[in-house]
Write a protein that holds these residues in place. Structure first.
Motif, PDB file in Angstrom:
ATOM      1  N   ALA A 319      32.173  49.796  35.501  1.00 55.10           N
ATOM      2  CA  ALA A 319      32.158  49.248  36.862  1.00 55.10           C
ATOM      3  C   ALA A 319      33.065  50.061  37.781  1.00 55.10           C
ATOM      4  N   SER A 320      34.229  50.447  37.252  1.00 57.35           N
ATOM      5  CA  SER A 320      35.147  51.269  38.040  1.00 57.35           C
ATOM      6  C   SER A 320      34.531  52.625  38.337  1.00 57.35           C
ATOM      7  N   PRO A 477      35.817  38.719  47.271  1.00 55.11           N
ATOM      8  CA  PRO A 477      35.006  39.022  46.083  1.00 55.11           C
ATOM      9  C   PRO A 477      35.819  39.875  45.113  1.00 55.11           C
ATOM     10  N   ALA A 478      36.623  39.215  44.276  1.00 55.10           N
ATOM     11  CA  ALA A 478      37.641  39.914  43.494  1.00 55.10           C
ATOM     12  C   ALA A 478      37.099  40.577  42.237  1.00 55.10           C
ATOM     13  N   ALA A 479      36.155  39.925  41.556  1.00 51.23           N
ATOM     14  CA  ALA A 479      35.563  40.484  40.332  1.00 51.23           C
ATOM     15  C   ALA A 479      34.095  40.128  40.326  1.00 51.23           C
ATOM     16  N   ARG A 480      33.239  41.135  40.245  1.00 59.91           N
ATOM     17  CA  ARG A 480      31.802  40.949  40.472  1.00 59.91           C
ATOM     18  C   ARG A 480      31.121  40.189  39.340  1.00 59.91           C
ATOM     19  N   GLY A 481      29.872  39.768  39.635  1.00 62.75           N
ATOM     20  CA  GLY A 481      29.089  38.963  38.713  1.00 62.75           C
ATOM     21  C   GLY A 481      29.012  37.537  39.204  1.00 62.75           C
ATOM     22  N   GLY A 539      40.244  39.401  36.126  1.00 63.60           N
ATOM     23  CA  GLY A 539      38.821  39.079  36.235  1.00 63.60           C
ATOM     24  C   GLY A 539      37.962  40.317  36.069  1.00 63.60           C
ATOM     25  N   ARG A 540      38.373  41.424  36.701  1.00 65.71           N
ATOM     26  CA  ARG A 540      37.623  42.675  36.557  1.00 65.71           C
ATOM     27  C   ARG A 540      37.708  43.202  35.131  1.00 65.71           C
ATOM     28  N   VAL A 565      29.947  30.576  41.033  1.00 63.41           N
ATOM     29  CA  VAL A 565      30.852  31.581  41.584  1.00 63.41           C
ATOM     30  C   VAL A 565      30.119  32.911  41.645  1.00 63.41           C
ATOM     31  N   ASP A 566      30.063  33.494  42.836  1.00 66.64           N
ATOM     32  CA  ASP A 566      29.483  34.822  42.998  1.00 66.64           C
ATOM     33  C   ASP A 566      30.614  35.777  43.353  1.00 66.64           C
ATOM     34  N   GLY A 567      31.090  36.505  42.343  1.00 69.28           N
ATOM     35  CA  GLY A 567      32.201  37.417  42.561  1.00 69.28           C
ATOM     36  C   GLY A 567      31.818  38.692  43.270  1.00 69.28           C
TER      37      GLY A 567
END
Length: 587
Positions: A319-320, A477-481, A539-540, A565-567
């Motif tokens: 992801a990074s 939006p701190a951590a996606r998914g 979270g990420r 939750v939509d990150g």
């Protein structure tokens, strides 16, 4: 017209019964000492700090005087921080509100910036060695205090031990904030460059991987212990026993439980010197009370499969890398060169990694030597309760240990102080998220990135009093998914070990002691916290959809509500209330 949240109630409150006029008795603060609220504070902006959700005992206020107010102001001065002069702190009852101290308008800002600019490059270049040296200093002092046999010390020597422990505590937090300011300022410089290049600010924090830390190693060991318990056939004991009774029950069980406990005690000796919160002397370590790790292992056994740390690490790295590639693809070759150089520097002196790694050495154990000294003092002077000394102010306990006062003089007032603490502890859920004069916007990057005091947070706090039914919250939006599940609302970490796999954690914000929950929760929602907060970083790293800075999640979401939750977009949707009713509205 500016929104003003009155502070009158807290100005009128006299604090703990018998509180001294000045809470701090040692050297004066550099700029603004910690205090209770004063009428003139109405004109400033204060936010409820999520690090101390239980409130603080009289002895615990040392974490404010030495750790928060002193150490931030000391560090800001030591590094010539160009954005401010540290943090000032006020009490509302037993709860902590904080505000940044702006630069003195009479100081030459250009000169301060120049001093900081000279200091930063060698620090970044030598960061690994600097952190190694500071960590060695902290470890050496910690070990010297841990090796003292307090039971053999006479009363007067206990006072000297506590003075040494307090000095070590203060020095540890000075190191903490000095490093934090330098690392964060370096990251913010890179962030500023990225913003000028047109890169979405939401994406920038995702460029930094957290990677391997001592906190993550603790989590892996908890999972290993859970697997060992399953293999030893102890699952039924864990399932049938409350966390508070597990240590005794496993000891009585004998057989394979005895061997498992040997491994568990070895784990505690390495990883158990940590509390269920930051900078709170009232909290025991896992070594003193193993309820939390045992309870966590109990809930981990609910999962059919172990958490795949390797897969989560790979996904976080991918992801990074994806975020970096997407950003670079929009830049010219010259811009890419500048971006690559800045990113490499931030990866070498990595705030995201250090923000987790240092917790093992500082945040989760800095108060423990003082706690040991206070508990030993309680036994030596014959208190009614083993933690009575935590309800004394520092000068009071020192006068008792030095022979200038008799503990019997304080017995009645300790009872009154316990009642005061309990009263304010029960009020935590209804404490205002902010006090004083609210700004329309916040521009300070520290308040935005770390504390999450951004436009979403401010809007949600303003809208909270409207009385409208809310279905959707918006935050960082701190951590996606995305994930959907039943909410588990926690005001502090006392019952964190009871959270079940698949639940959605809802809290003011997380601290390092909350990390074990991320390997089993479906998602995380925080009232506060920015893109570099603990919840965002973890979270990420764990692949848990996370939204921070929603402002009022703990007020509007109830246990058992079905939430999504939509990150990736920073939205939280309340689909169904625990009573079966549908939700409506948004904020």
């Amino acid at each position: 017209m500016a929104t003003v949240v009155p502070i009158d109630e807290f100005v009128a409150d006299a604090g703990y019964p018998g509180s001294p006029d000045r809470t701090e008795d040692s050297a004066p603060q550099l700029i603004e000492p910690y205090s209770r609220f004063r009428p003139e504070d109405q004109s400033r902006f204060w936010f409820l700090d999520f690090h101390w959700p239980r409130g603080l005992t009289p002895m615990g206020l040392i974490s404010m005087t030495d750790g928060y107010a002193w150490a931030t102001q000391y560090a800001a001065q030591a590094v010539s921080l160009p954005s401010g002069r540290g943090i000032t702190v006020r009490s509302a009852g037993t709860h902590t509100y904080a505000a940044e101290i702006p630069l003195d308008p009479t100081v030459d800002k250009a000169d301060r910036l120049a001093r900081f600019a000279r200091l930063l490059p060698p620090f970044i270049r030598d960061f690994k060695q600097v952190w190694h040296d500071y960590r060695t200093e902290i470890e050496a002092d910690w070990q010297r205090l841990r090796d003292v046999d307090l039971a053999r010390l006479p009363r007067a020597e206990l006072g000297n031990f506590l003075r040494r422990a307090r000095a070590q505590h203060k020095r540890t937090w000075e190191i903490h904030f000095e490093l934090m300011y330098l690392l964060l300022a370096h990251y913010l410089g890179f962030r500023g460059m990225c913003t000028e290049l047109g890169i979405d600010p939401v994406e920038i924090s995702k460029f930094l991987e957290c990677g391997e830390t001592r906190i993550m190693a603790t989590d892996r060991e908890l999972w290993r212990l859970a697997a060992a318990a399953r293999d030893a056939g102890l699952g039924s004991i864990f399932a049938a026993t409350e966390p508070e009774e597990l240590a005794v029950t496993l000891t009585k069980a004998g057989g394979k439980a005895t061997g498992w406990l040997t491994g568990f005690r070895s784990f505690l000796d390495t990883y158990g010197w940590r509390t269920e919160g930051i900078g709170d002397i009232a909290l025991p370590s896992w070594v003193e009370d193993p309820t939390s790790p045992l309870g966590t292992i109990k809930t981990l056994l609910h999962k059919d499969a172990d958490h795949d740390f390797s897969a989560a690490r790979t996904a976080a790295r991918d992801a990074s890398d994806g975020a970096i590639d997407a950003a670079r693809s929009k830049l010219t070759r010259e811009e890419q060169a500048a971006f690559d150089a800045g990113l490499a520097s931030c990866q070498a002196a990595n705030f995201a990694w250090w923000n987790e790694e240092h917790d093992f050495y500082i945040d989760l154990r800095a108060t423990l030597p003082m706690r040991w000294g206070c508990l030993a003092a309680a036994e030596a002077i014959g208190t009614d309760e083993p933690d009575d000394t935590l309800f004394l102010f520092w000068p009071e306990l020192m006068s008792i240990l030095d022979g200038a006062a008799d503990f019997r003089e304080f017995k009645s007032i300790i009872g009154d102080r316990r009642q005061y603490f309990d009263h304010w502890s029960e009020r935590r859920a209804t404490m205002p998220k902010v006090l004083g004069t609210m700004p329309d916007t916040v521009s300070d990057p520290v308040m935005i990135e770390i504390f999450g005091i951004n436009k979403h947070f401010l809007h949600a706090v303003r809208a909270a009093g409207s009385g409208a039914s809310v279905k959707t919250l918006t935050g960082v939006p701190a951590a996606r998914g995305s994930a959907r599940g039943p909410a588990r609302v926690l005001s502090n970490a006392d019952h964190l070990h009871r959270i079940l796999p698949g639940e959605v954690l809802v809290c003011e914000s997380t601290s390092p002691n909350w990390t074990p929950a991320f390997a089993k929760i479906a998602a995380c929602i925080c009232d506060a916290g920015g893109s570099l907060s603990h919840a965002a970083i973890v979270g990420r790293e764990y692949g848990v959809p996370t939204v921070t800075a929603v402002g009022v999640g703990t007020e509007l979401i109830r246990d058992g509500d079905e939430v999504e939750v939509d990150g990736s977009t920073g939205t939280v949707t309340i689909f169904r209330r625990n009573d079966g009713s549908a939700s409506s509205g948004s904020t």
